[in-house]
Design a protein around this motif. Structure first.
Motif, short mmCIF file in Angstrom:
data_model
loop_
_atom_site.label_atom_id
_atom_site.label_comp_id
_atom_site.label_asym_id
_atom_site.label_seq_id
_atom_site.Cartn_x
_atom_site.Cartn_y
_atom_site.Cartn_z
N GLU A 28 -48.57 -100.58 -72.55
CA GLU A 28 -48.70 -99.99 -73.99
C GLU A 28 -48.42 -98.74 -74.14
N ASN A 29 -48.69 -97.77 -73.31
CA ASN A 29 -48.40 -96.50 -73.56
C ASN A 29 -47.55 -96.03 -72.19
N GLY A 30 -46.83 -96.82 -71.56
CA GLY A 30 -45.98 -96.47 -70.39
C GLY A 30 -46.70 -96.67 -69.24
N CYS A 31 -45.95 -96.56 -68.19
CA CYS A 31 -46.44 -96.39 -66.83
C CYS A 31 -45.99 -95.12 -65.97
N THR A 32 -46.88 -94.70 -65.10
CA THR A 32 -46.93 -93.75 -64.41
C THR A 32 -47.09 -94.21 -62.69
N CYS A 33 -45.49 -93.88 -62.16
CA CYS A 33 -45.65 -94.28 -60.71
C CYS A 33 -45.52 -93.20 -59.57
N THR A 34 -46.12 -93.40 -58.36
CA THR A 34 -46.07 -92.80 -57.52
C THR A 34 -45.38 -93.35 -56.42
N ALA A 35 -44.47 -92.72 -55.68
CA ALA A 35 -43.86 -93.12 -54.40
C ALA A 35 -43.88 -92.11 -53.46
N THR A 36 -44.08 -92.59 -52.22
CA THR A 36 -44.29 -91.65 -51.10
C THR A 36 -43.03 -91.83 -50.21
N VAL A 37 -41.98 -90.74 -50.46
CA VAL A 37 -40.80 -90.69 -49.67
C VAL A 37 -40.76 -89.66 -48.71
N ASP A 38 -40.63 -90.05 -47.62
CA ASP A 38 -40.69 -89.20 -46.20
C ASP A 38 -41.70 -88.45 -46.26
N GLY A 39 -42.88 -89.09 -46.41
CA GLY A 39 -44.29 -88.38 -46.38
C GLY A 39 -44.62 -87.35 -47.66
N GLU A 40 -43.85 -87.28 -48.74
CA GLU A 40 -44.07 -86.49 -49.81
C GLU A 40 -44.05 -87.39 -51.00
N PRO A 41 -45.22 -87.23 -51.93
CA PRO A 41 -45.35 -88.05 -52.99
C PRO A 41 -44.18 -87.52 -54.15
N ALA A 42 -43.87 -88.60 -54.78
CA ALA A 42 -42.80 -88.47 -56.03
C ALA A 42 -43.54 -89.23 -57.11
N GLN A 43 -43.33 -88.63 -58.20
CA GLN A 43 -43.81 -89.23 -59.43
C GLN A 43 -42.48 -89.84 -60.51
N GLN A 44 -42.80 -90.83 -61.09
CA GLN A 44 -41.69 -91.43 -62.06
C GLN A 44 -42.47 -91.77 -63.11
N GLU A 45 -41.90 -91.67 -64.36
CA GLU A 45 -42.70 -92.19 -65.56
C GLU A 45 -41.60 -93.27 -66.31
N ALA A 46 -42.08 -94.34 -66.89
CA ALA A 46 -41.35 -95.09 -67.87
C ALA A 46 -42.22 -95.31 -69.03
N THR A 47 -41.45 -95.42 -70.27
CA THR A 47 -41.89 -95.75 -71.62
C THR A 47 -42.16 -97.16 -71.58
N LYS A 48 -42.78 -97.59 -72.69
CA LYS A 48 -43.05 -99.11 -73.13
C LYS A 48 -41.67 -99.62 -73.29
N ALA A 49 -40.66 -98.85 -74.00
CA ALA A 49 -39.48 -99.37 -74.42
C ALA A 49 -38.33 -99.69 -73.22
N GLN A 50 -38.65 -98.73 -72.34
CA GLN A 50 -37.81 -99.03 -70.75
C GLN A 50 -38.40 -100.21 -70.28
N LEU A 51 -39.56 -100.35 -70.24
CA LEU A 51 -40.13 -101.62 -69.51
C LEU A 51 -39.83 -102.82 -70.37
N GLU A 52 -39.90 -102.79 -71.31
CA GLU A 52 -39.62 -104.00 -72.34
C GLU A 52 -38.24 -104.34 -72.11
N GLU A 53 -37.25 -103.28 -71.98
CA GLU A 53 -35.89 -103.51 -71.95
C GLU A 53 -35.61 -104.21 -70.36
N LEU A 54 -36.49 -104.09 -69.58
CA LEU A 54 -36.15 -104.71 -68.26
C LEU A 54 -37.05 -105.90 -68.19
N ASP A 55 -37.76 -106.50 -69.27
CA ASP A 55 -38.50 -107.56 -69.53
C ASP A 55 -39.79 -107.59 -68.58
#
Length: 91
Positions: A28-55
């Protein structure tokens, strides 16, 4: 009588946990994702519109989608970084 009270309390906790967990997975308000890349955390955010576009209907489904995309890119040699995990939650 104590058994009825304990059973009622357990059921109430289960129902409340269900409502809370659904909200954490909602796009509803988008998603916040955290990935661990080479031991370091990295964040990515996606809006509801972006997620709906990907179904995509939930933040956990978005995490699975990102894992698949990263795996394909890693196997194709597009990315070299090692990723150990991706988790997403609703904002």
């Amino acid at each position: 009588m104590k058994k009825v009270f304990i059973l009622g309390a357990i059921m109430l906790m289960g129902v409340s946990a269900t409502f809370v967990s659904c909200k954490k997975d909602s796009i509803e308000n988008g998603c916040t994702c955290t990935a661990t890349v080479d031991g370091e955390p990295a964040q990515q955010e996606a809006t509801k519109a972006q997620l709906e576009e990907l179904d995509i209907k939930s933040c956990s489904a978005f995490a699975a989608y990102l894992k698949e995309q990263y795996k394909a890119a890693y196997e194709a040699g597009i990315v070299e970084e090692d990723i150990t995990g991706i988790s997403c939650k609703g904002k």
